[in-house]
Design an enzyme around this catalytic site. Structure first.
Site, PDB file in Angstrom:
ATOM      1  N   PHE A 152       0.802  -1.221   0.000  1.00  0.00           N
ATOM      2  CA  PHE A 152       0.000   0.000   0.000  1.00  0.00           C
ATOM      3  C   PHE A 152       0.831   1.265   0.000  1.00  0.00           C
ATOM      4  O   PHE A 152       0.370   2.321  -0.421  1.00  0.00           O
ATOM      5  CB  PHE A 152      -0.953   0.016   1.211  1.00  0.00           C
ATOM      6  CG  PHE A 152      -0.281   0.276   2.534  1.00  0.00           C
ATOM      7  CD1 PHE A 152       0.050   1.559   2.938  1.00  0.00           C
ATOM      8  CD2 PHE A 152       0.014  -0.769   3.400  1.00  0.00           C
ATOM      9  CE1 PHE A 152       0.664   1.809   4.157  1.00  0.00           C
ATOM     10  CE2 PHE A 152       0.634  -0.545   4.621  1.00  0.00           C
ATOM     11  CZ  PHE A 152       0.959   0.758   4.999  1.00  0.00           C
ATOM     12  N   LYS A 176      -1.400  -7.492  -8.691  1.00  0.00           N
ATOM     13  CA  LYS A 176      -2.309  -7.486  -7.548  1.00  0.00           C
ATOM     14  C   LYS A 176      -1.864  -6.365  -6.622  1.00  0.00           C
ATOM     15  O   LYS A 176      -0.958  -6.532  -5.803  1.00  0.00           O
ATOM     16  CB  LYS A 176      -2.252  -8.839  -6.826  1.00  0.00           C
ATOM     17  CG  LYS A 176      -3.533  -9.219  -6.039  1.00  0.00           C
ATOM     18  CD  LYS A 176      -3.934  -8.268  -4.950  1.00  0.00           C
ATOM     19  CE  LYS A 176      -3.046  -8.367  -3.738  1.00  0.00           C
ATOM     20  NZ  LYS A 176      -3.524  -7.465  -2.610  1.00  0.00           N
ATOM     21  N   GLU A 179      -5.213  -3.736  -1.613  1.00  0.00           N
ATOM     22  CA  GLU A 179      -6.644  -3.419  -1.594  1.00  0.00           C
ATOM     23  C   GLU A 179      -6.931  -2.139  -0.821  1.00  0.00           C
ATOM     24  O   GLU A 179      -8.058  -1.622  -0.876  1.00  0.00           O
ATOM     25  CB  GLU A 179      -7.440  -4.591  -1.011  1.00  0.00           C
ATOM     26  CG  GLU A 179      -7.181  -4.909   0.451  1.00  0.00           C
ATOM     27  CD  GLU A 179      -5.984  -5.820   0.680  1.00  0.00           C
ATOM     28  OE1 GLU A 179      -5.938  -6.450   1.765  1.00  0.00           O
ATOM     29  OE2 GLU A 179      -5.101  -5.908  -0.208  1.00  0.00           O
ATOM     30  N   SER A 229       5.726  -6.979   3.937  1.00  0.00           N
ATOM     31  CA  SER A 229       6.330  -7.289   5.230  1.00  0.00           C
ATOM     32  C   SER A 229       7.082  -8.611   5.159  1.00  0.00           C
ATOM     33  O   SER A 229       6.810  -9.463   4.305  1.00  0.00           O
ATOM     34  CB  SER A 229       5.246  -7.358   6.313  1.00  0.00           C
ATOM     35  OG  SER A 229       4.424  -8.495   6.110  1.00  0.00           O
ATOM     36  N   CYS A 284       9.644   1.380   3.439  1.00  0.00           N
ATOM     37  CA  CYS A 284      10.564   0.312   3.847  1.00  0.00           C
ATOM     38  C   CYS A 284      11.986   0.826   3.962  1.00  0.00           C
ATOM     39  O   CYS A 284      12.835   0.170   4.567  1.00  0.00           O
ATOM     40  CB  CYS A 284      10.493  -0.857   2.874  1.00  0.00           C
ATOM     41  SG  CYS A 284      11.159  -0.503   1.234  1.00  0.00           S
ATOM     42  N   GLU A 384       9.311  -3.923  12.853  1.00  0.00           N
ATOM     43  CA  GLU A 384       9.095  -2.899  11.836  1.00  0.00           C
ATOM     44  C   GLU A 384       7.765  -2.212  12.136  1.00  0.00           C
ATOM     45  O   GLU A 384       6.693  -2.809  12.008  1.00  0.00           O
ATOM     46  CB  GLU A 384       9.063  -3.502  10.431  1.00  0.00           C
ATOM     47  CG  GLU A 384       8.888  -2.449   9.349  1.00  0.00           C
ATOM     48  CD  GLU A 384       8.844  -3.027   7.955  1.00  0.00           C
ATOM     49  OE1 GLU A 384       9.299  -2.354   7.015  1.00  0.00           O
ATOM     50  OE2 GLU A 384       8.325  -4.152   7.787  1.00  0.00           O
TER      51      GLU A 384
END
Length: 501
Positions: A152, A176, A179, A229, A284, A384
């Site tokens: 995201f 993909k 969402e 992740s 990240c 994280e």
């Protein structure tokens, strides 16, 4: 009552509602309200998207280099002229400020521009007369249907790390996206179609774990590129490789910025604030741990606090520096780490939970947060967090700083701030991290190098974009050929393997 808009899949060049009946919410994080729905794929929808890509592959594979490059160049020009529209979409669903959204698009464009050189990058090699009358050459050919699964936090940049190279080398793609902010992917699909990309070459499949598992196990998907992740990256890698696929899975991070006593402390303070709180820390490559030599720690923290007071938090469409977090649930998870750090005995220097945001009261707000004297056993250090929280760990010297970083589970990015060339060289040689900055806080490589970490930050042998990306989306075929002179009947038969002939 106004009906809520639904973000459909984009398959074979058109929006597709599919057969899946489940819908997921899409929020405007700065308003704290649901603004649309997104379709969540059923297994049959995965099959439809992959079938469209598989059907389009033979013709796209056989499309000339010149034609492919013309389409991608046209896409680049269209994107340049309309990137402001795309930035608004990103901000409305992710929450990052418009300047961050535009910067994200620009970094994605760098990989697109790298891919425009693909005829040179993937041209193979030729050696004449490797043996008497024998030539050898190699060609790089596409894999087929490839699946891209993106997070995201960068709904445009991360897909663009993979998409241009996959298309330029002749593959067809099923993306993909997350969402949580799905609309940017459909916008890109429509723009590629306008640029002349044939239907089915690029498809967007929305969904959750059902869609991910469908791609990981589908027999017609040859490769998977994933960013997310670490637990999910490990799952993707193990599942896809078990199903015989080529995989690059980029995982999580806990990036340290080591500051030595000889550093320019103003530069270090500016860099720490930018790297920790840009895009609300949902990067990240964000700096989430400040490892500072104790003798200058108080001075550096004072400078950082002064700069933090100038950071405005609010709606990304206004004149703000930092926007909200992506969802209420994620905001609450991040604040739980701050609460736990207080219980662990850390010193809360700046508490972002009480921020007065320039935005709606229900927005998913958390201001920049600074926590000092953090224990390496605390979850605020080990996990994280993916939010605007900077943890300070004090070290004695360079050796302890390197040791601290190398003991961590992650190895994505790190930085050192110093004016000593010797210290910088020692750091870059000894630290066990994939991407290193010297007086650069967020060392994301440019497009012609490659992006990827070490240890639990990377699963698979091939990094993203650059030449490693070209190799990931192609397979080498070598040909050894002989075209003998016409047979006269006088030639001597020789069944031996030719050696130095």
């Amino acid at each position: 009552m106004t009906q809520t808009a639904v973000v459909d899949h984009f398959v074979a060049g058109v929006p597709l509602s599919g057969v899946g009946e489940r819908l997921g919410p899409v929020y405007d994080p700065a308003l704290g309200v649901e603004t649309k729905k997104v379709r969540l794929a059923a297994p049959a929808d995965v099959d439809a998207a992959v079938a469209a890509a598989a059907a389009a592959f033979p013709a796209w594979r056989d499309t000339s280099w010149a034609r492919r490059q013309t389409i991608l160049f046209t896409f680049r020009e269209l994107l340049n002229s309309r990137k402001g529209d795309l930035a608004e979409i990103i901000t409305s669903e992710h929450g990052k400020v418009l300047s961050d959204a535009l910067a994200e698009i620009s970094r994605g464009q760098e990989v697109l521009e790298f891919a425009l050189a693909m005829p040179q990058l993937a041209k193979g090699g030729y050696s004449e007369n490797v043996s008497t009358g024998v030539d050898a050459f190699s060609v790089l050919q596409p894999l087929g249907v490839v699946g891209l699964i993106s997070p995201f936090n960068f709904p445009v940049m991360v897909p663009m790390w993979f998409l241009p190279i996959a298309l330029a080398t002749g593959n067809t793609v099923v993306l993909k996206p997350s969402e949580k902010d799905p609309s940017a992917a459909n916008w890109i699909a429509a723009l590629l179609k306008e640029a002349g990309l044939p239907d089915g070459v690029f498809n967007v499949l929305h969904g959750d774990k059902v869609a991910v598992d469908g791609l990981l196990g589908h027999q017609d998907v040859q490769a998977i590129s994933f960013v997310g992740s670490t637990p999910i990256a490990r799952y993707v890698y193990e599942s896809a490789t078990r199903n015989g696929k080529r995989v690059q899975a980029l995982g999580g991070a806990k990036n340290h910025m080591l500051v030595l006593p000889d550093a320019d402390l103003n530069l270090a303070a500016d860099s720490a604030v930018n790297a920790a709180f840009g895009s609300a820390g949902e990067r990240c490559m964000a700096i989430s741990v400040l490892a500072v030599v104790d003798s200058v720690a108080d001075d550096l923290i004072d400078r950082i606090v002064t700069r933090m007071k100038g950071v405005t938090v609010g709606d990304g469409r206004r004149n703000c520096d930092m926007g909200p977090l992506i969802t209420r649930e994620h905001r609450d998870k991040v604040t739980s780490y701050v609460e736990e750090a207080e219980r662990d005995g850390s010193t809360l220097v700046v508490d972002g939970r009480s921020v007065k945001a320039d935005g709606a009261a229900d927005g998913f707000w958390l201001g920049p947060t600074l926590v000092d004297r953090v224990s390496v056993g605390s979850r605020i250090y080990t996990d994280e967090i993916f939010g605007p929280v900077l943890a300070v760990v004090r070290v004695r010297d360079l050796d302890e700083g390197i040791d601290l970083i190398n003991k961590g589970a992650y190895g994505n990015g790190t930085a050192i701030f110093t004016t000593s060339g010797g210290a910088a060289r020692r750091f870059q040689r000894d630290v066990q991290v994939g991407m290193i900055g010297v007086n650069v806080p967020v060392p994301v490589p440019v497009s012609y190098y490659s992006f990827g970490g070490w240890k639990q930050s990377m699963f698979g042998d091939t990094k993203a974009y650059g030449m490693q990306g070209v190799h990931f989306f192609t397979q080498e075929k070598t040909v050894t050929s002989r075209w003998p002179e016409p047979v006269t009947g006088d030639d001597e038969l020789n069944l031996g393997f030719p050696q130095n002939a």
